[in-house]
Write a protein that holds these residues in place. Structure first.
Motif, PDB file in Angstrom:
ATOM      1  N   HIS A 336      17.422  20.131   2.064  1.00  0.00           N
ATOM      2  CA  HIS A 336      16.627  19.198   1.928  1.00  0.00           C
ATOM      3  C   HIS A 336      17.158  18.040   1.662  1.00  0.00           C
ATOM      4  O   HIS A 336      17.811  17.943   0.502  1.00  0.00           O
ATOM      5  CB  HIS A 336      15.472  19.784   0.825  1.00  0.00           C
ATOM      6  CG  HIS A 336      14.417  18.976   0.700  1.00  0.00           C
ATOM      7  ND1 HIS A 336      12.945  19.093   1.260  1.00  0.00           N
ATOM      8  CD2 HIS A 336      14.084  17.753  -0.375  1.00  0.00           C
ATOM      9  CE1 HIS A 336      12.286  18.219   0.822  1.00  0.00           C
ATOM     10  NE2 HIS A 336      13.009  17.303   0.097  1.00  0.00           N
ATOM     11  N   LEU A 653       7.455  20.362  -9.315  1.00  0.00           N
ATOM     12  CA  LEU A 653       8.360  20.398  -8.015  1.00  0.00           C
ATOM     13  C   LEU A 653       8.964  21.683  -8.007  1.00  0.00           C
ATOM     14  O   LEU A 653       9.530  22.097  -9.106  1.00  0.00           O
ATOM     15  CB  LEU A 653       9.005  19.276  -7.925  1.00  0.00           C
ATOM     16  CG  LEU A 653       8.560  17.867  -7.923  1.00  0.00           C
ATOM     17  CD1 LEU A 653       9.511  16.723  -7.701  1.00  0.00           C
ATOM     18  CD2 LEU A 653       7.546  17.770  -6.558  1.00  0.00           C
ATOM     19  N   GLU A 655      11.894  24.217  -6.272  1.00  0.00           N
ATOM     20  CA  GLU A 655      13.061  24.446  -5.229  1.00  0.00           C
ATOM     21  C   GLU A 655      13.469  25.816  -5.282  1.00  0.00           C
ATOM     22  O   GLU A 655      13.388  26.899  -6.112  1.00  0.00           O
ATOM     23  CB  GLU A 655      14.159  23.729  -5.808  1.00  0.00           C
ATOM     24  CG  GLU A 655      13.941  22.127  -6.039  1.00  0.00           C
ATOM     25  CD  GLU A 655      15.373  21.478  -6.371  1.00  0.00           C
ATOM     26  OE1 GLU A 655      16.067  22.229  -7.043  1.00  0.00           O
ATOM     27  OE2 GLU A 655      15.343  20.282  -6.036  1.00  0.00           O
ATOM     28  N   TRP A 664      20.277  24.062  -3.143  1.00  0.00           N
ATOM     29  CA  TRP A 664      18.956  24.116  -3.368  1.00  0.00           C
ATOM     30  C   TRP A 664      17.855  23.275  -2.092  1.00  0.00           C
ATOM     31  O   TRP A 664      18.370  22.296  -1.931  1.00  0.00           O
ATOM     32  CB  TRP A 664      18.384  23.565  -4.719  1.00  0.00           C
ATOM     33  CG  TRP A 664      19.007  24.502  -5.940  1.00  0.00           C
ATOM     34  CD1 TRP A 664      20.095  24.435  -6.634  1.00  0.00           C
ATOM     35  CD2 TRP A 664      18.157  25.648  -6.504  1.00  0.00           C
ATOM     36  NE1 TRP A 664      20.354  25.497  -7.318  1.00  0.00           N
ATOM     37  CE2 TRP A 664      19.360  26.215  -7.601  1.00  0.00           C
ATOM     38  CE3 TRP A 664      16.963  26.295  -6.206  1.00  0.00           C
ATOM     39  CZ2 TRP A 664      18.675  27.272  -8.041  1.00  0.00           C
ATOM     40  CZ3 TRP A 664      16.742  27.519  -6.942  1.00  0.00           C
ATOM     41  CH2 TRP A 664      17.835  27.908  -7.951  1.00  0.00           C
ATOM     42  N   LYS A 666      14.190  21.899  -1.626  1.00  0.00           N
ATOM     43  CA  LYS A 666      12.905  21.388  -1.999  1.00  0.00           C
ATOM     44  C   LYS A 666      11.612  22.166  -1.298  1.00  0.00           C
ATOM     45  O   LYS A 666      11.758  22.300   0.014  1.00  0.00           O
ATOM     46  CB  LYS A 666      12.395  19.931  -2.060  1.00  0.00           C
ATOM     47  CG  LYS A 666      13.244  19.220  -2.934  1.00  0.00           C
ATOM     48  CD  LYS A 666      13.101  17.529  -2.983  1.00  0.00           C
ATOM     49  CE  LYS A 666      13.800  16.917  -4.008  1.00  0.00           C
ATOM     50  NZ  LYS A 666      13.453  15.540  -4.133  1.00  0.00           N
TER      51      LYS A 666
END
Length: 1179
Positions: A336, A653, A655, A664, A666
């Motif tokens: 991401h 948010l 992850e 990681w 998102k």
């Protein structure tokens, strides 16, 4: 291919047709029709025309609704070449499955077609007992000049290196037959050539040349047929030839073995016609008649034709090296990123140098075609690099090897510019400096400054700087016209930062000497109310408070009850004329509180109260955990942060990452307000971890602790083909097949449930999970109609149930007993003594029949025979058979008053005894007649013959005269006159020869007729004589350091004693001297003499009749070399010896024969012997 058959001889055409598969023959007989009824829903087109350099995709679809297992597809070229082993950069294979229509789609893609790809192809699909196939042909169109220039490229295999590969004539002829040479002058018609005769008489290295010349496309099939024809020809050198072909996995060892007639013969091993030298890789061994070639650590270069050569005879074979599939050991991570960031998809494979294909969605990525992608190889690591990601790169990326597949998702979001420090309003006085400063998140962003909407240009007073993420506008010597609204606009973003510059005018008024102090607070800055100031943690607070009063007042700052007096440090007070500055560097949460400023002078005092509030990012969320999983989803839950940072939490948010990975990804771009979330688009069977960030108006919290690993899994599909196997009065036996889809959660077992017809309550029949695909439900009520269902269970839960189509009535069905006697037991069953007997006889019948065994009308003895019976068969077992086990066995199968019978006749046999009363009945000439009686013990089976042997009384060695003689008499011929013969006879039956023979009672004497031996008179002579030297010693001159020898010959009987002396001193056991006596020729060999070895040497021979002696002088020269002597000097040196040899030819011949090994002493000796007279025969 069929076009070439018309030019072949009839015998060769018949061979090719016999070698073709049946479906290919149907293709010929039906005039090219390939409409085969079977499994294919869609087939590749019969004729495919491709341009050289383009890509070709062929598709075949198979309907699996009627199949019990997954079909297996094979793509083949020509008749035998399996293209699955050629998968790589040039050929790619893909398989997909539509769960709704149950149709498998198979694709074969040829990248950049070359002339060698032309030819006939075949695709075959098999599924247990069903199969189907279809054929098609690919034609490659190549420019005429180009084809002529690069025709040899078609000879190479597509996946071979520069120095290896086999010729593919099938593909070459398909491609080259389109080339039409320019017309030539008409030549005389050539006589018809029989290609089959050429192949039979040609060397194997010329097979491919003949095939190319005469248009033969199925060369391999013809060679197989040729090998079968030639195998019938007797080979004088080989007892057993090499196998026709060998197959070995890459990296393994393979042994090629053949057997030769002569155990001492030397063999040669050839590879592709070149001789193989022994090495660590190729090990050649000879063990008796066995010859082996061991190839260690095979590679693709070892895929070749091999020969074992013995003289003019050869044995051929081929070795096929199979490359193991390359698996992916490290899977691809998801990414991401934002626009412009670098992306690296990295995988790791099981073998260095493996070929990896990269795909974006369904499009293959190539280095030369897609310049934006870069490919990197480092040992077993393969990396796909996207230097600058764009929104068009969003999607799923795949990596394929010939034994594995992995995928990773790329998500790209727009760049968002964050303002880390806004521009603050300024109030300055004339001639002061005004500094506007802001900080943004991207250090590469540029921008412009505006004043009241007009761009600010740099000058001597105005300077604009950009250092990293900081942008500054500095105005020196501020003037009243500089006041106004200033704005910073970043390039490429719909964002602007504004602040106001206030010009402070100084008015000079008359001020009395006594003026009370006054605090002037500016409420237009950081104050949100009259007495509250909000500061973001980590930022700097500078509070400039204007103070008036005459005389100058004293300023005191306090926090609570504590007075702030520091003028240096993080929290400090700075004093200027008419101004007091309160500074907090890097505000912290502990700095929050009530602050007081108090000013005093003789005229009075003034006080102001302030509340400074510190706001920060929130603490990380807590207790992140997974509450449930699906096939590609997971439900997450967490607790809000304990401290919200002084500002309300706007959302979260999330992850995720694969366990073991450091990358990681998102899960959401917009702030998510709730504390529960369902993550999607995950891969089943992969362990994942998650973490959560809290967001408030200040920013993003640190990440939460990583959740415990969880795996998206789903229950299996329902079991298939549920059916009733058997029903009794209280039980029902069920059978089923495993679910079509099991998934990563595996399959723990099955739960069987039932209920009466009309009820809705299901009863579980098994307390524990059933691991087998069958179960017997017990305790059912008689006569009731029962519904059954089966559910598959794994870690994710229960699958949908598999239901029977209709209820089952619980009532046993009577079935007559029936014995299914195997075909081998319907005739006489014969076994040898000591062998194991295991008779398995299946039967059927309901309820369970009772099986009873009889032998010769009596029940079998359990001490001699073991019997075991089940529901479906009975077994009679004898561990070691004996003669008494022979007889007639009868099996009786009973159900109440019904029965069935079967009979097995068993005979246990062994070797017979010897014949009886072997005798010689008549002798005439060179012949003898024998008779005997059959043995008393025939081994319980028929005597099949006799073996008769003879032996001479002198040598006592036995020789076989007759084998398998079926009569009890025979006539032995070709006997030798004067010898006496004895005979013995073996009896033979099914088990072999008798252990002992029977020897004849009398002998056969072959008398001599008409011959008398006259013995000659013999007078013994007296050979005694005293020693006499027939050849004396000769004086010699030798060079020091070169070994030499002196010789003489003596005649004496009895054998004399020889004594060698030097200077009248006996030479004893001195290793420097070697004394040899070879039938009267006496030699003294002196090893590397020195000057001290010169002198007079004497040889003395002594026996009981007397003695004799000879002597010579040996001169050892230190400096002169014998090679300097001329021919005349050499003749003078050897003249005494040569004269004696010429006068005594017999002695010379004897001396030459017995001392032949001494001829290699040196070249000088050879020159001396060359002076002999030709008549002596010694030259």
């Amino acid at each position: 291919m069929l076009g070439h058959m018309g030019h072949l001889p009839d015998e060769l055409l018949e061979l090719v047709l016999n070698e073709m598969p049946c479906f290919y023959l149907s293709f010929i007989s039906e005039g090219g029709s390939t409409e085969l009824s079977g499994l294919f829903v869609e087939k590749p087109p019969e004729g495919v025309v491709a341009n050289a350099g383009s890509d070709v995709t062929l598709i075949a679809k198979v309907d699996s609704t009627s199949l019990t297992r997954k079909p297996v597809m094979k793509w083949l070229k020509g008749k035998w070449m399996d293209l699955g082993s050629k998968a790589g950069k040039h050929m790619q294979f893909k398989e997909t499955y539509d769960r709704n229509t149950k149709i498998y789609t198979y694709e074969m893609k040829i990248i950049k077609v070359v002339a060698g790809d032309a030819g006939g192809y075949r695709c075959e699909v098999t599924a247990k007992d069903k199969c189907d196939s279809c054929t098609f042909e690919i034609t490659v169109e190549v420019a005429q000049q180009e084809e002529k220039a690069d025709i040899l490229s078609a000879f190479k295999r597509a996946d071979a290196g520069e120095d290896d590969g086999d010729l593919d004539f099938s593909a070459l002829l398909k491609a080259t037959k389109k080339y039409v040479p320019p017309p030539k002058k008409r030549q005389e018609e050539q006589p018809e050539i029989d290609v089959w005769e050429l192949l039979k008489s040609a060397h194997p290295s010329e097979y491919e040349k003949i095939a190319f010349k005469y248009g033969i496309t199925d060369l391999r099939g013809m060679l197989k047929r040729l090998k079968k024809m030639l195998s019938s020809v007797y080979c004088a050198a080989f007892l057993k030839k090499l196998d026709s072909c060998y197959s070995v996995d890459k990296g393994k060892k393979i042994v090629l073995t053949c057997e030769v007639v002569d155990p001492n013969v030397q063999v040669k091993w050839l590879k592709n016609g070149q001789e193989i030298k022994p090495s660590a890789k190729y090990v050649m061994e000879a063990n008796g008649n066995i010859r082996t070639l061991t190839i260690n650590r095979t590679t693709l270069a070892d895929d070749a034709a091999y020969e074992c050569v013995v003289g003019e005879d050869k044995s051929f074979t081929e070795v096929f090296v199979k490359e193991p599939p390359v698996t992916i050991t490290k899977l691809m991570d998801d990414y991401h990123v934002v626009v412009g960031e670098r992306v690296e998809f990295e995988i790791e494979v099981s073998e260095e140098g493996a070929h990896v294909m990269w795909f974006f969605e369904d499009v293959e990525l190539h280095k030369d075609k897609d310049s934006k992608f870069r490919f990197k190889k480092d040992g077993r690591k393969h990396t796909l690099i996207i230097p600058e990601a764009t929104l068009e790169d969003i999607g799923m990326y795949h990596a394929w090897t010939n034994g594995g597949h992995t995928k990773g998702e790329l998500e790209v979001e727009e760049k968002q510019l964050e303002v880390l420090q806004d521009i603050a309003d300024l109030t300055v006085k004339a001639t002061d400096q005004a500094v506007f400063k802001c900080e943004v998140s991207d250090d590469k962003v540029t921008g412009k400054w505006f004043k009241d909407g007009v761009e600010v240009l740099p000058s001597d007073r105005i300077k604009m700087t950009h250092v990293g993420r900081f942008h500054k506008l500095v105005i020196d010597d501020v003037k009243p016209e500089d006041a106004g609204d200033y704005t910073f606009v970043p390039d490429g973003y719909a964002l602007s930062l504004s602040a106001k510059l206030n010009f402070l005018e100084i008015k000079i008024d008359y001020v009395p000497r006594q003026d009370p102090p006054k605090i002037h607070l500016d409420t237009t800055g950081n104050m949100v109310s009259q007495n509250t100031i909000i500061v973001v943690a980590g930022n700097k607070l500078r509070l400039d408070v204007e103070i008036t009063g005459e005389p100058a007042p004293t300023v005191v700052w306090t926090k609570g009850e504590k007075i702030v007096t520091e003028t240096e440090g993080r929290i400090r007070v700075e004093s200027r004329k008419d101004l007091s500055c309160f500074v907090i560097e890097g505000a912290e949460r502990e700095d929050e509180g009530n602050y007081t400023i108090c000013v005093t002078n003789p005229a009075g005092e003034d006080k102001a109260n302030l509340f400074i509030k510190i706001v920060d990012v929130p603490d990380p969320p807590e207790n992140v955990k997974c509450t449930g999983v699906g096939e590609d989803t997971a439900s997450m839950i967490w607790d809000p942060p304990k401290y919200d940072g002084g500002a309300p939490v706007k959302g979260y948010l999330m992850e995720r990452k694969k366990k073991g990975s450091s990358r990681w990804t998102k899960l959401n771009f917009d702030v998510y307000p709730d504390t529960t979330y369902e993550a999607k688009r995950m891969i089943e069977g992969i362990l994942y971890e998650m973490r959560v960030f809290a967001v408030n108006s200040i920013g993003l919290s640190p990440p939460s602790l990583t959740s415990k690993p969880f795996m998206p899994i789903a229950p299996t599909s329902e079991p298939t083909r549920l059916s009733v196997h058997d029903v009794t009065d209280s039980t029902c036996s069920l059978k089923w097949l495993a679910p079509e889809k099991i998934g990563a959660g595996g399959l723990d077992g099955y739960v069987i449930e039932y209920c009466k017809e009309g009820d809705t309550e299901w009863v579980v029949a098994n307390q524990e999970l059933c691991e087998r695909q069958g179960f017997v439900v017990r305790g059912l009520p008689v006569g009731e109609k029962i519904n059954f269902r089966v559910v598959a269970v794994n870690i994710a839960g229960r699958s949908p149930p598999a239901l029977l189509g209709q209820p089952v009535t619980i009532r046993e069905i009577m079935e007559h007993p029936k014995i299914r006697l195997p075909r081998a037991l319907r005739t006489k069953y014969i076994r040898k003594v000591g062998e194991k007997i295991n008779l398995v006889i299946p039967f059927q019948g309901k309820p369970r029949p009772v099986a009873i065994w009889y032998k010769d009308g009596q029940p079998v003895d359990p001490k001699m025979v073991n019997v075991r019976s089940s529901n479906v068969d009975t077994i009679l077992f004898i561990r070691a058979a004996e003669r008494e086990h022979s007889g007639t066995y009868e099996l009786v199968l009973k159900i109440e008053n019904m029965e069935d019978r079967a009979t097995v006749i068993m005979r246990v046999v062994e070797r017979p005894g010897p014949p009886v009363n072997v005798r010689v009945t008549d002798v005439w000439g060179f012949n003898a007649a024998l008779e005997w009686d059959p043995p008393t013990d025939d081994g319980n089976c028929e005597i099949t013959g006799y073996t008769i042997q003879k032996a001479d009384q002198k040598t006592k060695e036995w020789f076989t005269v007759y084998e398998h003689n079926r009569r009890t008499n025979c006539t032995v011929s070709d006997l030798i006159m004067g010898n006496t013969y004895q005979f013995r006879v073996y009896s033979e039956n099914l088990c072999g020869l008798s252990e002992e023979p029977r020897v004849s009672k009398n002998t056969a004497v072959i008398a001599k007729t008409g011959l008398e031996m006259k013995k000659a008179t013999y007078k013994e002579q007296d050979m005694s004589c005293m020693p006499k030297f027939t050849q004396p010693l000769v004086d010699r001159s030798v060079v020091a350091g070169y070994s030499t020898a002196i010789s003489c010959s003596v005649r004496a009987f009895p054998k004399p004693k020889i004594i060698w002396m030097k200077n009248k001193m006996i030479i004893d056991d001195n290793p420097k001297y070697l004394m040899v006596n070879n039938q009267g020729v006496l030699t003294l060999r002196i090893r590397k003499p020195s000057t001290f070895d010169g002198g007079v040497y004497m040889c003395r021979a002594i026996n009981e009749l007397g003695q004799d002696e000879v002597e010579c002088k040996l001169n050892v020269q230190a400096s002169t070399r014998l090679s300097g002597l001329n021919r005349q000097q050499l003749g003078h040196l050897y003249r005494p010896v040569l004269d004696h040899l010429i006068d005594n030819p017999h002695s010379a011949s004897q001396l030459s024969t017995k001392t032949s090994r001494a001829r290699s002493l040196n070249s000088v000796t050879g020159q001396g012997l060359s002076l002999l007279h030709p008549g002596t025969g010694l030259g």
